[in-house]
Design a protein around this motif. Structure first.
Motif, PDB file in Angstrom:
ATOM      1  N   THR A   1       9.120  -4.670  -1.021  1.00 18.37           N
ATOM      2  CA  THR A   1       8.486  -4.028   0.143  1.00 18.37           C
ATOM      3  C   THR A   1       8.383  -2.508  -0.045  1.00 18.37           C
ATOM      4  O   THR A   1       8.006  -1.784   0.877  1.00 18.37           O
ATOM      5  N   ASP A   2       8.747  -2.033  -1.249  1.00 16.83           N
ATOM      6  CA  ASP A   2       8.625  -0.602  -1.574  1.00 16.83           C
ATOM      7  C   ASP A   2       7.535  -0.327  -2.592  1.00 16.83           C
ATOM      8  O   ASP A   2       7.165   0.823  -2.834  1.00 16.83           O
ATOM      9  N   ASP A   3       7.070  -1.393  -3.250  1.00 15.91           N
ATOM     10  CA  ASP A   3       6.116  -1.237  -4.344  1.00 15.91           C
ATOM     11  C   ASP A   3       5.482  -2.602  -4.614  1.00 15.91           C
ATOM     12  O   ASP A   3       6.002  -3.629  -4.167  1.00 15.91           O
ATOM     13  N   ASP A   4       4.402  -2.611  -5.380  1.00 20.37           N
ATOM     14  CA  ASP A   4       3.798  -3.890  -5.755  1.00 20.37           C
ATOM     15  C   ASP A   4       4.774  -4.681  -6.619  1.00 20.37           C
ATOM     16  O   ASP A   4       5.573  -4.103  -7.365  1.00 20.37           O
ATOM     17  N   PHE A   5       4.668  -5.998  -6.525  1.00 14.21           N
ATOM     18  CA  PHE A   5       5.554  -6.887  -7.280  1.00 14.21           C
ATOM     19  C   PHE A   5       4.751  -8.085  -7.764  1.00 14.21           C
ATOM     20  O   PHE A   5       3.909  -8.607  -7.031  1.00 14.21           O
ATOM     21  N   LYS A   6       4.996  -8.468  -9.019  1.00 13.27           N
ATOM     22  CA  LYS A   6       4.391  -9.700  -9.547  1.00 13.27           C
ATOM     23  C   LYS A   6       5.327 -10.208 -10.635  1.00 13.27           C
ATOM     24  O   LYS A   6       5.686  -9.459 -11.551  1.00 13.27           O
TER      25      LYS A   6
ATOM     26  N   GLU B   1       0.852  -1.198   0.000  1.00 15.95           N
ATOM     27  CA  GLU B   1       0.000   0.000   0.000  1.00 15.95           C
ATOM     28  C   GLU B   1       0.882   1.241   0.000  1.00 15.95           C
ATOM     29  O   GLU B   1       1.560   1.526   0.980  1.00 15.95           O
ATOM     30  N   ASP B   2       0.905   1.924  -1.135  1.00 13.10           N
ATOM     31  CA  ASP B   2       1.786   3.098  -1.248  1.00 13.10           C
ATOM     32  C   ASP B   2       1.177   4.327  -0.594  1.00 13.10           C
ATOM     33  O   ASP B   2       1.899   5.193  -0.099  1.00 13.10           O
ATOM     34  N   ASN B   3      -0.161   4.412  -0.579  1.00 10.83           N
ATOM     35  CA  ASN B   3      -0.814   5.576   0.012  1.00 10.83           C
ATOM     36  C   ASN B   3      -2.277   5.245   0.265  1.00 10.83           C
ATOM     37  O   ASN B   3      -3.079   5.256  -0.663  1.00 10.83           O
ATOM     38  N   ILE B   4      -2.600   4.955   1.490  1.00 11.14           N
ATOM     39  CA  ILE B   4      -3.966   4.523   1.834  1.00 11.14           C
ATOM     40  C   ILE B   4      -4.994   5.644   1.618  1.00 11.14           C
ATOM     41  O   ILE B   4      -6.186   5.388   1.499  1.00 11.14           O
ATOM     42  N   TYR B   5      -4.519   6.887   1.530  1.00 13.81           N
ATOM     43  CA  TYR B   5      -5.439   8.023   1.290  1.00 13.81           C
ATOM     44  C   TYR B   5      -5.819   8.158  -0.179  1.00 13.81           C
ATOM     45  O   TYR B   5      -6.801   8.819  -0.513  1.00 13.81           O
TER      46      TYR B   5
END
Ligand code: G3P
Ligand code: CA
Length: 289
Positions: A106-111, A63-67
């Motif tokens: 752990t800094d961004d989404d990964f797939k 989650e980079d920004n829950i807002y």
């Protein structure tokens, strides 16, 4: 030297970390080269130690920004707004798109391609604080667990196939009755009670620890992808399940995003339906074996 070690590592290419371990006896956690059945080569992290090892990191949900609600960075829901006309959202739970890098999991989404290519039996999940480098993931994790009943056999061998069977899509069914499977887990770090403590106190009334659950639907027919560590017993799944389709009706657009409604009653407050700050600020790493 480092380069020699790299050359050495490159010899141990396999289709999964399990294959690398079984075939070459590699026993150290770290980055390895893998290849898909069609020859796509990629690098990922192998956990070669937990419960016999051979676990391949295939994805992370960060989650980079829950807002920010279903905007850029919400790859596991929608990056194009909360929209009932786009019920599947990004669709990344059930397609072959890849994104991110293992170093930044752990800094961004990964797939990576392992997500759809590896024929697996079990899953392992690590919740790791954001911005942790990969060589510290194991020690820094706040929760780790794995399944051991080979449940993926029943659902096609990986999440790509499981989510074809249980589409992560708005309006495909009703809460509880149309949820996907809940699979018992074995904890490597934590327990049923500590799992519940990461989620909000109101969520506690409708979850049971000790499971991983898939395609949970909420009261308003929004679909989520994974409820980590828990089995839903109610319909407010947006507070303890991550990822999803492209539309969340309640509080439009507040529940739309990779960590759905984790901050419903404030950021990391652990009040009402809000998760703890630790949970909100940790990425969810998904492994296959
Ligand atoms: O998901 C929670 C919602 O359905 C009810 O929340 O804020 O009205 O107590 P609230
Ligand atoms: Ca709700």
């Amino acid at each position: 030297s480092r380069l020699d070690e790299l050359r050495n590592r490159a010899k141990f290419i396999g289709r999964s970390c399990k294959e690398v371990k079984d075939r070459y006896g590699q026993a150290e956690d770290g980055l390895y080269y893998l290849t898909t059945s069609t020859g796509v080569v990629y690098q990922t992290f192998c956990d070669m130690t937990t419960a016999g090892g051979g676990w391949t990191l295939v994805a992370s949900v960060h989650e980079d920004n829950i807002y920010a609600k279903c905007t850029v960075g919400d790859r596991w829901t929608s990056q194009q707004g909360n929209n009932a006309n786009w019920p599947k959202g990004e669709g990344n739970w059930a397609n072959r798109k890849t994104f991110g890098t293992v170093e930044a999991a752990t800094d961004d989404d990964f797939k990576n391609p392992g997500y759809y290519d590896i024929d697996a039996e079990d899953m392992s999940v690590w919740h790791v604080p954001n911005k942790t480098p990969f060589y510290h993931w194991n020690l820094a994790a706040i929760m780790r667990y794995h399944t051991e009943r080979r449940f993926l056999h029943l659902y096609g061998g990986n999440l790509y196939y499981l989510f074809h069977r249980y589409p992560v899509e708005y309006n495909v069914g009703k809460h509880l009755s149309d949820n996907g499977p809940s699979i018992p887990i074995v904890y490597d770090l934590g327990d049923k009670e500590s799992t519940k403590m990461f989620y909000g106190p109101y969520s506690g009334g409708e979850i049971e620890g000790g499971f991983i659950s898939f395609r949970a639907i909420n009261h308003e027919r929004a679909a989520t992808a994974i409820c980590s560590g828990v089995k839903p017993k109610g319909g407010n799944v947006e507070h303890y399940c991550i990822g999803g389709g492209g539309f969340f009706l309640e509080g439009n657009p507040l529940q739309c995003g990779d960590f759905t409604g984790f901050a419903w009653n404030g950021y990391g407050t652990h009040i009402g339906f809000s998760t703890s700050k630790q949970m909100l600020e940790s990425a969810v790493l998904l492994f296959y074996r």
